[in-house]
Enzyme design. Structure first.
Site, mmCIF file in Angstrom:
data_model
loop_
_atom_site.group_PDB
_atom_site.id
_atom_site.type_symbol
_atom_site.label_atom_id
_atom_site.label_comp_id
_atom_site.label_asym_id
_atom_site.label_seq_id
_atom_site.Cartn_x
_atom_site.Cartn_y
_atom_site.Cartn_z
ATOM 1 N N HIS A 191 15.369 -66.776 -140.481
ATOM 2 C CA HIS A 191 14.071 -66.574 -139.412
ATOM 3 C C HIS A 191 13.985 -67.501 -138.502
ATOM 4 O O HIS A 191 13.971 -67.447 -137.573
ATOM 5 C CB HIS A 191 13.052 -65.726 -140.369
ATOM 6 C CG HIS A 191 12.091 -65.431 -139.559
ATOM 7 N ND1 HIS A 191 12.159 -63.936 -138.918
ATOM 8 C CD2 HIS A 191 10.896 -65.751 -139.147
ATOM 9 C CE1 HIS A 191 10.980 -63.953 -138.385
ATOM 10 N NE2 HIS A 191 10.195 -65.193 -138.518
ATOM 11 N N ARG A 298 19.996 -56.680 -131.423
ATOM 12 C CA ARG A 298 20.503 -56.195 -132.725
ATOM 13 C C ARG A 298 19.251 -55.444 -133.461
ATOM 14 O O ARG A 298 18.340 -56.384 -133.948
ATOM 15 C CB ARG A 298 20.816 -57.533 -133.680
ATOM 16 C CG ARG A 298 21.955 -58.010 -132.959
ATOM 17 C CD ARG A 298 22.364 -59.572 -133.992
ATOM 18 N NE ARG A 298 23.795 -59.938 -133.765
ATOM 19 C CZ ARG A 298 23.916 -60.834 -132.961
ATOM 20 N NH1 ARG A 298 23.288 -61.433 -132.247
ATOM 21 N NH2 ARG A 298 25.403 -61.346 -133.310
ATOM 22 N N ARG A 334 21.651 -51.419 -130.082
ATOM 23 C CA ARG A 334 22.753 -51.090 -131.045
ATOM 24 C C ARG A 334 21.982 -50.630 -132.210
ATOM 25 O O ARG A 334 21.076 -51.069 -132.652
ATOM 26 C CB ARG A 334 23.349 -52.458 -131.662
ATOM 27 C CG ARG A 334 24.393 -52.141 -132.932
ATOM 28 C CD ARG A 334 25.279 -53.467 -133.293
ATOM 29 N NE ARG A 334 24.608 -54.366 -133.974
ATOM 30 C CZ ARG A 334 24.956 -55.643 -134.324
ATOM 31 N NH1 ARG A 334 26.219 -56.104 -133.901
ATOM 32 N NH2 ARG A 334 24.149 -56.499 -134.925
ATOM 33 N N GLU A 433 34.967 -54.044 -133.503
ATOM 34 C CA GLU A 433 34.716 -55.089 -134.677
ATOM 35 C C GLU A 433 35.682 -54.905 -135.810
ATOM 36 O O GLU A 433 35.753 -55.666 -136.796
ATOM 37 C CB GLU A 433 33.416 -55.738 -134.868
ATOM 38 C CG GLU A 433 32.391 -54.281 -135.345
ATOM 39 C CD GLU A 433 31.100 -54.700 -135.365
ATOM 40 O OE1 GLU A 433 30.799 -56.022 -135.482
ATOM 41 O OE2 GLU A 433 30.282 -53.817 -135.700
ATOM 42 N N ASP A 457 32.890 -60.223 -136.215
ATOM 43 C CA ASP A 457 33.291 -59.315 -137.203
ATOM 44 C C ASP A 457 34.831 -59.363 -137.315
ATOM 45 O O ASP A 457 35.587 -59.078 -138.057
ATOM 46 C CB ASP A 457 32.631 -58.079 -137.483
ATOM 47 C CG ASP A 457 31.287 -58.287 -138.431
ATOM 48 O OD1 ASP A 457 31.352 -58.856 -139.485
ATOM 49 O OD2 ASP A 457 30.301 -57.748 -138.202
ATOM 50 N N ARG A 467 33.121 -64.623 -142.694
ATOM 51 C CA ARG A 467 32.740 -65.422 -141.699
ATOM 52 C C ARG A 467 31.375 -66.324 -142.381
ATOM 53 O O ARG A 467 31.059 -67.140 -141.820
ATOM 54 C CB ARG A 467 31.930 -64.539 -140.619
ATOM 55 C CG ARG A 467 30.859 -63.684 -140.882
ATOM 56 C CD ARG A 467 30.543 -62.454 -139.943
ATOM 57 N NE ARG A 467 29.093 -62.779 -139.236
ATOM 58 C CZ ARG A 467 28.626 -61.881 -138.632
ATOM 59 N NH1 ARG A 467 29.407 -60.766 -138.103
ATOM 60 N NH2 ARG A 467 27.816 -62.048 -137.621
ATOM 61 N N CYS A 504 30.227 -58.956 -127.003
ATOM 62 C CA CYS A 504 29.143 -59.846 -127.618
ATOM 63 C C CYS A 504 29.100 -60.648 -128.612
ATOM 64 O O CYS A 504 28.062 -61.030 -129.535
ATOM 65 C CB CYS A 504 28.167 -58.430 -127.558
ATOM 66 S SG CYS A 504 28.518 -57.199 -129.169
#
Ligand code: PEP
Ligand code: MG
Length: 580
Positions: A191, A298, A334, A433, A457, A467, A504
């Site tokens: 965060h 997101r 998204r 992805e 991804d 990842r 993206c």
């Protein structure tokens, strides 16, 4: 002088004085309470809880503070936690059983819960521990009449040094006075990192022990581009970083001259440069960096900040606020991408052995139709307030895409029957992805208005490399020939079917990759707003022809090392790309 290395979480260089912050609570006393005094003790607890609720509600309505939705959701969640009947019951029961003072009972209860949360395998549960400490600390401070320091009251410029920052710290801190952040804990997706990037505060996280070494008021350098923090630097080091900070600033200022110019190649191809955002508050930065719109919002961040799924109204307000702030620009939102590495309290921990390959994103939505319906209703309702585009994450094949599209139709029909307006012809596209989606992109292109490649991804699944796993990070290679071949397939299939190809994932923000991506034919690149000016500079200095030649050379190479070496050479020599 002490140099520490951590995770570069928000770029830039800050030099200033340490403001050592901790949200530790006062020492908790323990003493016996007689049976007659128990009711008074319970009363004391209730009024401390009541005061905590008033403080939290005050944060929501503080004048001049325009809190965004995720931050409101954090505070709402804290209000729910202080009022949780189970929490009250446990404390009151503990009090009657043990006959000791309520501070001690509360403290013991919370410690036990924190132990359980901190050892949970589920990352979302571990993250909940900071909310619990936050809320319990607030009630304890009230019981003990102890005044918590507040970052909202900062009235001079500082570099914030802390072991950890609680969600309520980042919500309330006076962001104009925080010039840099150095923190023991946290990673790129924490965060704090997200807030730091949206406010362009240079930050290094994951430093392990900076808060132990730092002295209040001593000088500190935070190099958020390289993940370095230096305490009590010598004159020579200071000089070096003052110069570097000036250069960073000058480079940023010179790039801002491109603000109003289009991202157009020398031979006239317009490349859309858009922004990735996680919270509506970032819209200011989107505008400041001259983005052509939002390429990826997101939406899961709205969900991750809360204990419950945000309701339709809350989502609608968040989407609407972004659309209205960017009236002439496309905004791609998204749908929920929860699960896998993005856990939220609402998603049960199923103990999956491969959560990254598990019940996540579109899979989760298609089997939780109520959650999906609520989000689609909010999205479709918001569509009349701007240029909305909807994007599905993690599509792996045609069946999923068709199911998602049919559901959008169903929800749209439902809204129409209620007399609610929806914009006509909302473009609906997909993230590419998953390697299978790339391989069948010719089939998917027939049912999509656009593609956006999520390299974060796609690389993970193509090379079979987690990842988030540091130990195998050396394998995580955007320039792997296997990845490049997939990118080419996707762009070629998109164009063969007349739809645009966007990217993206983080690769879109890498200046080393810009010419390669133009040469492959990408029409749109979306990234953190601050990355846009440098990518625009490169776009404007190359022609598609030249970029295609470079791609031709790169595609002949056999390993990621060779491709990278070639790009470092070409991009350095011809396009002035250096490791900044
Ligand atoms: C990606 O996978 O590249 C992407 C943009 O999505 P996220 O990083 O949110 O998974
Ligand atoms: Mg992704």
């Amino acid at each position: 002088m002490k140099k520490l290395t951590g995770i570069p979480a928000s770029p830039g260089i800050a030099i200033g004085r340490v403001y050592l912050y901790s949200h530790d609570t006062p020492a908790v006393p323990r003493y016996a309470v007689t049976a007659e005094a128990l009711d008074a003790e319970i009363e004391r607890f209730r009024s401390a809880v009541g005061a905590a609720e008033i403080e939290l509600s005050g944060l929501l309505t503080r004048p001049g503070d325009d809190l965004d939705e995720p931050h409101r959701a954090i505070i709402d969640a804290h209000i729910m936690m202080v009022n949780d009947p189970e929490f009250h019951e446990q404390v009151e029961h503990g009090l009657r059983e043990s006959h000791v003072n309520v501070e001690w009972v509360l403290y013991q209860n919370v410690q036990r819960l924190l132990e359980r949360l901190n050892t949970a395998t589920d990352a979302s549960l571990r993250e909940r521990s900071s909310d619990l400490s936050d809320v319990a600390g607030r009630v304890l401070s009230n019981l003990l009449n102890w005044k918590r320091r507040s970052l909202a009251e900062l009235d001079h410029e500082v570099i914030l040094v802390a072991h950890d920052l609680l969600p309520s710290d980042t919500v309330s801190m006076n962001k104009r006075m925080v010039r840099g952040i150095a923190m023991d804990s946290g990673g790129r997706t924490s965060h704090t990192a997200i807030v730091a990037r949206s406010f362009e505060i240079p930050s290094v996280l994951g430093l392990s022990s900076v808060s132990r070494y730092a002295e209040p008021d001593e000088t500190i350098i935070v190099d958020g581009s390289h993940g370095i923090a230096i305490l009590d630097p010598d004159e020579q080091t200071l000089d070096h970083y003052r110069r570097a900070a000036r250069e960073f600033e000058q480079h940023a200022v010179s790039l801002m001259k491109l603000h109003d110019l289009p991202a157009e190649t020398k031979d006239g191809k317009l490349i859309q440069l858009k922004a990735n955002i996680e919270v509506p508050e970032e819209v200011e930065a989107v505008l400041a960096h001259g983005a052509d719109g939002v390429g990826l919002y997101r939406s899961e961040f709205l969900f991750m900040a809360s204990n419950v799924h945000p309701d339709e109204e809350r989502q609608y307000n968040a989407y609407r606020s972004v659309l209205e702030a960017l009236p002439d620009k496309p905004v791609t939102i998204r749908t929920l991408d929860l699960g896998g590495d993005k856990m939220a309290p609402q998603v049960p921990d199923l103990g999956e052995s491969n959560p990254i390959l598990g019940w996540r994103a579109i899979r989760y939505c298609l089997s939780n139709r109520d959650v999906f319906r609520t989000q689609l209703r909010a999205l479709l309702r918001s569509s009349v307030h701007g240029r909305l585009r909807i994007m599905f994450p993690m599509i792996s094949g045609l069946e999923e895409l068709v199911a998602a599209l049919e559901f959008v139709e169903e929800v749209a029909a439902e809204l129409r029957s209620e007399g609610i307006a929806i914009a006509p012809d909302i473009p609906i596209g997909i993230m590419i992805e998953v390697p299978s989606a790339a391989m069948v992109s010719d089939i998917l292109a027939r049912r999509s208005h656009f593609f956006s490649v999520g390299t974060n991804d796609l690389i993970q699944y193509t090379i079979a490399v987690d990842r988030g796993n540091e130990r195998i990070a050396y394998l995580y290679q955007p320039f792997h020939p296997g990845v490049l071949r997939l990118l080419k397939i996707v762009v070629d299939n998109a164009h063969a079917h007349g739809i645009p190809a966007a990217m993206c994932g983080e690769m879109a923000a890498d200046p080393l990759a810009t010419v390669l991506l133009i040469g492959l034919g990408f029409d749109e690149l979306s990234m953190s707003s601050a990355g846009i000016p440098e990518v625009k500079r490169i776009v404007r200095s190359v022609s598609v022809r030249e970029a295609e030649q470079i791609v031709g050379e790169a595609m002949e190479l056999r390993s990621f090392k060779d491709v990278e070496k070639y790009l470092v050479h070409v991009m350095g020599e011809r396009f002035g790309v250096t490791d900044t």
